[in-house]
Design an enzyme around this catalytic site. Structure first.
Site, mmCIF file in Angstrom:
data_model
loop_
_atom_site.group_PDB
_atom_site.id
_atom_site.type_symbol
_atom_site.label_atom_id
_atom_site.label_comp_id
_atom_site.label_asym_id
_atom_site.label_seq_id
_atom_site.Cartn_x
_atom_site.Cartn_y
_atom_site.Cartn_z
ATOM 1 N N ASP A 142 0.839 -1.193 0.000
ATOM 2 C CA ASP A 142 0.000 0.000 0.000
ATOM 3 C C ASP A 142 0.877 1.247 0.000
ATOM 4 O O ASP A 142 1.984 1.227 -0.542
ATOM 5 C CB ASP A 142 -0.936 -0.072 1.224
ATOM 6 C CG ASP A 142 -2.286 0.564 0.958
ATOM 7 O OD1 ASP A 142 -2.309 1.765 0.669
ATOM 8 O OD2 ASP A 142 -3.305 -0.137 1.035
ATOM 9 N N HIS A 215 -3.851 6.198 2.892
ATOM 10 C CA HIS A 215 -4.521 4.953 2.471
ATOM 11 C C HIS A 215 -3.903 3.729 3.153
ATOM 12 O O HIS A 215 -4.615 2.854 3.657
ATOM 13 C CB HIS A 215 -4.411 4.860 0.948
ATOM 14 C CG HIS A 215 -5.215 3.781 0.306
ATOM 15 N ND1 HIS A 215 -4.746 2.500 0.149
ATOM 16 C CD2 HIS A 215 -6.448 3.783 -0.237
ATOM 17 C CE1 HIS A 215 -5.668 1.761 -0.471
ATOM 18 N NE2 HIS A 215 -6.702 2.525 -0.718
ATOM 19 N N SER A 545 -11.141 -0.891 -1.373
ATOM 20 C CA SER A 545 -9.870 -0.798 -0.645
ATOM 21 C C SER A 545 -10.065 -0.994 0.854
ATOM 22 O O SER A 545 -9.162 -1.465 1.536
ATOM 23 C CB SER A 545 -9.258 0.595 -0.824
ATOM 24 O OG SER A 545 -8.506 0.669 -1.990
#
Ligand SMILES: *[C@@H]1O[C@H](CO)[C@@H](O)[C@H](O)[C@H]1NC(C)=O
Ligand SMILES: *[C@@H]1O[C@H](CO)[C@@H](O)[C@H](O)[C@H]1NC(C)=O
Ligand SMILES: *[C@@H]1O[C@H](CO)[C@@H](O)[C@H](O)[C@H]1NC(C)=O
Ligand SMILES: *[C@@H]1O[C@H](CO)[C@@H](O)[C@H](O)[C@H]1NC(C)=O
Ligand SMILES: *[C@@H]1O[C@H](CO)[C@@H](O)[C@H](O)[C@H]1NC(C)=O
Ligand SMILES: *[C@@H]1O[C@H](CO)[C@@H](O)[C@H](O)[C@H]1NC(C)=O
Ligand SMILES: *[C@@H]1O[C@H](CO)[C@@H](O)[C@H](O)[C@H]1NC(C)=O
Length: 767
Positions: A142, A215, A545
């Site tokens: 990520d 994220h 996600s």
């Protein structure tokens, strides 16, 4: 059925910045170098070389004086990556040992309430050990990690698992002291992104595992974050934030930079994660669905699976379009998104007295006093005007000052639109979905704002266009829990059927992915706007996600209770215990149309971790089963060697069948002209519970299909494996998609598989 023609779709996996940019990659002109991933047959290494990396170097040198190797791979694939001209690639393809040369690609990145919603509080009582530190390691590919987040506090965790071979790499604002007994590993990969000429601005992006985006911190804390009391975003979604597997350890592999992730970097991270001995790999990223043999993530995931690592991937955010699901290889667990029973309601009160509801995460008081209200399309700063999209500087301050502005959703980030309105002097914003989307997305905005669905947006516009002096107020109501019905399939969640291989039903299942609260970076504002000075410890975001790390964490939880289970057994447990109905018996709804969802929307259903810990029976799979499957796909010997990094010969006398892969769901594809057609699927169940007798039952809404199962009753000893055959017979040559389910039950435990029927799908896909 016109959507069936949409075969290749590029997906963004985070909804926060919801601009639907496609990844147009320019073809390389004559002398331009771009990155290629080269698959090599390692066993064919000439004996004069004593290490494969020297051989790979010599292959590269033989075709180019200047080409530099980016990475040498040994665990995820056998081969290397390098930047090459087209001419060099042609030469390379004819070199001894070179199996396949594929172009690098850039992929996109595609909780407080969740644990209780999923019943994890019950698990803590049933399996107290799941709340203490375990040796299960979740690796996340990520944007890195914000190690100071309380979600990675290691207080109370035991020593780092002795199996761990990874490390904590040093770089900008990051050194070994940032890792601990919770965050046990952190690495970063940027060669591929740099070679693809996406420049990395080192004043904004840390050349280290540090997360400047948010994220990665969000997904890592969702999967396995430590419990943090009193977490919230500006008071929204308040409560204790915790990961799905609190006991598990976290290892981050930063592969995404400014939303771009190069496959050559992703492969390098997978290569290392296998060597580091993670147990679960979580990838909230992806591109379009492509043939498994062209898909380097699928190839890397095959190697991970062989090492006993469960690979969980986001299904994509291109729903509700049919055939949009990505990351579809059968050795990957593919996760779609559903809503929680939590919402952030708000409403607009118009001058005519009418109320319209939507959602909002605006911090601070609402806009309780009535102010003038205007549609952005009527407030353009440019004479031609008319655009309602609220691009930066597109609004005339004299037209919007002191007003609420209605903006249309699309093209640029939603938070940016709020900024446009605020900069022009607007007091509030109503953000309306366009097209047919009825699912509003809750966002943090820089001014009082509410997001509304398409129909509500149209109704408000009607009022704005028909009233000479329109007015309104925005009232934000905070966090509401106990929303019914929940879950519903998120509109954006990518849908089946599987465009590569419709016999394998995808997505596999859904998990929470809408308005999820989890830890965040402090290097970026919650709106992602540079002009927004706010920093938060937790942020609320949506996307598949967010759903993916829920399943990654739950897989880690199951692994901690059943350390000897294979990735396929863990996935089977999650799938066969997933639920497809609300408590009142109604099928879970699809937010896209408010109708009952189907297995093409939710796969086996919504994950239920409490049941998944005791599934009764599982559909297990070995590496050999997958190799048989590759034979059934008619892969060449070189293709199979590329995928499995070994020589494997399909037996021409064997009857390889796509329908016999021991998958926990059924994609039944009738490819027929006329007459009766019969399709058999064979499955083998492994009893992982007590000895007992299971009986089969079938449900189906396809009247033209006859279904029979043989045998109908199976008695299992402990750990026993037994097979059955299910036969689907149809006399119809054409029919609408329809669905069913197969259940094995011992009166207590239900082992359920979804069935999806399609007719002549393959031919349509190829149109
Ligand atoms: C790591 O960084 C911290 C904070 O910047 C610093 O205090 C510490 O000395 C560094 N440790 C090492 C081993 O470099
Ligand atoms: C949580 O927040 C409330 C209100 O701000 C405060 O009274 C309470 O002490 C906090 N609890 C913890 C554990 O920090
Ligand atoms: C969240 O905050 C609200 C308002 O302060 C409070 O009533 C509620 O109990 C809190 N919820 C949790 C789970 O702490
Ligand atoms: C709109 O909501 C407000 C506050 O809940 C309420 O007072 C008002 O009566 C509502 N109006 C309509 C038309 O429902
Ligand atoms: C505002 O825009 C709408 C749609 O573009 C248009 O129909 C309407 O006439 C405009 N109103 C004014 C006052 O310009
Ligand atoms: C593989 O080849 C056989 C024999 O030509 C054919 O019947 C079958 O449909 C092919 N399978 C796939 C998946 O293309
Ligand atoms: C191969 O499988 C097909 C379909 O299941 C069956 O009709 C055929 O008889 C099988 N052939 C052999 C040699 O087993």
């Amino acid at each position: 059925m016109k959507t069936l023609k949409k075969y290749f779709i590029v997906t963004l996996f985070v909804i926060l910045v919801a601009c639907d940019i496609s990844l147009a990659r320019t073809k390389n002109s004559e002398n331009e170098k771009i990155t290629y991933i080269v698959h090599v047959s390692k066993p064919r290494m000439p004996t004069i070389f004593n290490h494969h990396s020297i051989w790979y170097q010599s292959i590269l040198k033989s075709i180019s004086n200047s080409a530099e190797m980016l990475y040498t791979y040994d665990n995820a694939i056998h081969g290397f990556s390098a930047s090459l001209t087209i001419e060099e690639v042609q030469l390379l393809k004819s070199q001894t040992g070179v199996l396949k040369v594929t172009m690098d690609k850039n992929y996109k990145l595609l909780t407080t309430r969740t644990p209780k919603f999923l019943g994890l509080d019950k698990i803590a009582n049933m399996f107290p050990t799941t709340t203490i530190s375990s040796d299960v390691i979740v690796g996340l590919l990520d944007t890195g990690v914000w190690p100071e987040s309380k979600s990675f506090d290691d207080t109370g965790y035991g020593p780092i698992p002795s199996s761990w071979k990874g490390k904590c790499e040093t770089g900008t604002n990051f050194n070994t002291s940032n890792c601990n007994k919770k965050l046990i590993g952190a690495r970063f990969y940027s060669k591929g992104v740099k070679a693809s000429m996406v420049s990395i601005d080192e004043t904004k992006e840390s050349l280290s595992p540090r997360d400047d985006d948010g994220h990665g911190t969000h997904t890592a804390s969702t999967a396995a974050g430590s419990p943090v009391e009193n977490a919230s975003l500006f008071g929204y979604a308040n409560g204790t934030a915790r990961g799905m597997a609190i006991g598990a350890r976290v290892a981050v592999y930063k592969v995404c930079w400014k939303d771009t992730c190069s496959v050559s970097d992703i492969l390098a991270a997978m290569d290392q994660a296998i060597a580091d001995q993670v147990n679960i790999l979580s990838l909230s990223l992806g591109g379009e669905a492509i043939d498994y043999i062209e898909d380097n993530i699928a190839i890397g995931a095959f190697a991970a699976m062989e090492h006993g690592i469960l690979v969980s991937c986001a299904a994509g955010n291109s729903g509700p379009t049919s055939l949009s699901v990505t990351n579809v290889a059968p050795w990957i667990t593919t996760v779609g998104a559903g809503t929680l029973d939590r919402d952030f309601p708000a409403y607009v009160n118009l001058g005519n007295g009418k109320n319209y509801s939507g959602v909002s995460l605006y911090k601070g008081s609402s806009l309780p006093h009535t102010v003038p209200f205007i549609y952005a399309g009527n407030a353009s700063s440019d004479e031609g005007g008319g655009q309602g999209l609220c691009f930066p500087y597109s609004l005339a301050p004299e037209k919007v000052a002191g007003k609420i502005v209605l903006c249309d959703r699309g093209e640029i980030s939603r938070a940016q639109k709020g900024n446009t309105v605020k900069s022009a002097g607007g007091l509030g914003m109503v953000l309306a979905n366009v097209g047919t989307g009825e699912e509003p997305t809750a966002d943090v905005h820089v001014l009082p704002a509410i997001s509304v669905g398409f129909t509500v947006g149209e109704a408000i516009k009607k009022y704005l266009f028909s009233n000479p002096k329109p007015t309104g107020t925005i009232v934000v109501q905070g966090t509401k829990i106990g929303i019914e019905p929940s879950p519903v399939v998120a509109q954006f969640s990518s849908r089946g059927p599987n465009s590569i291989n419709p016999q394998i039903l995808k997505p596999d299942l859904i998990a929470p992915g809408v308005s999820i609260l989890a830890a965040y970076t402090r290097n970026k504002s919650p709106t992602s706007l540079d002009s927004d000075p706010r920093r938060v410890d937790f942020n609320i975001i949506s996307g598949t996600s967010m759903a993916c790390p829920h399943v990654s964490g739950l897989a880690a939880l199951i692994k901690s209770v059943h350390p000897d289970w294979s990735p396929a057994a863990i996935r089977s447990a999650l799938m066969t215990t997933a639920y497809t109905n609300y408590k009142n018996g109604m099928t879970l709804l699809d937010s896209a149309n408010n109708k009952p969802a189907t297995p093409f929307d939710f796969g086996a259903g919504h994950v239920d971790p409490v049941l998944a810990l005791n599934p009764g029976l599982v559909y297990d799979l070995t590496v050999d089963d997958y190799l048989y499957f590759l034979c059934a796909l008619n892969y060449t010997a070189d293709d199979i060697e590329t995928m499995a990094r070994r020589k494997y010969t399909c037996d021409p006398k064997k009857n390889y069948s796509l329908t016999n892969l021991n998958y926990p769901s059924f994609g039944v594809v009738f490819e027929i002209g006329n007459g009766v057609k019969e399709i058999k699927h064979m499955r083998t169940l492994t009893n992982v519970g007590a000895a007992g007798t299971y009986k089969v039952s079938i449900k189906s809404d396809a009247p033209s299909v006859k279904i029979s199962v043989e045998p109908k009753v199976i008695s299992f000893k402990k750990n026993e494996k037994k097979s059955y055959i299910i036969t689907f017979t149809t006399s119809s040559s054409k029919s609408a998609q329809s669905f069913g389910s197969l259940e094995w039950s011992n009166g207590k435990t239900i082992v359920r598989s979804p069935i999806a029927f399609s007719w002549n799908l393959r031919r349509k896909v190829q149109e």
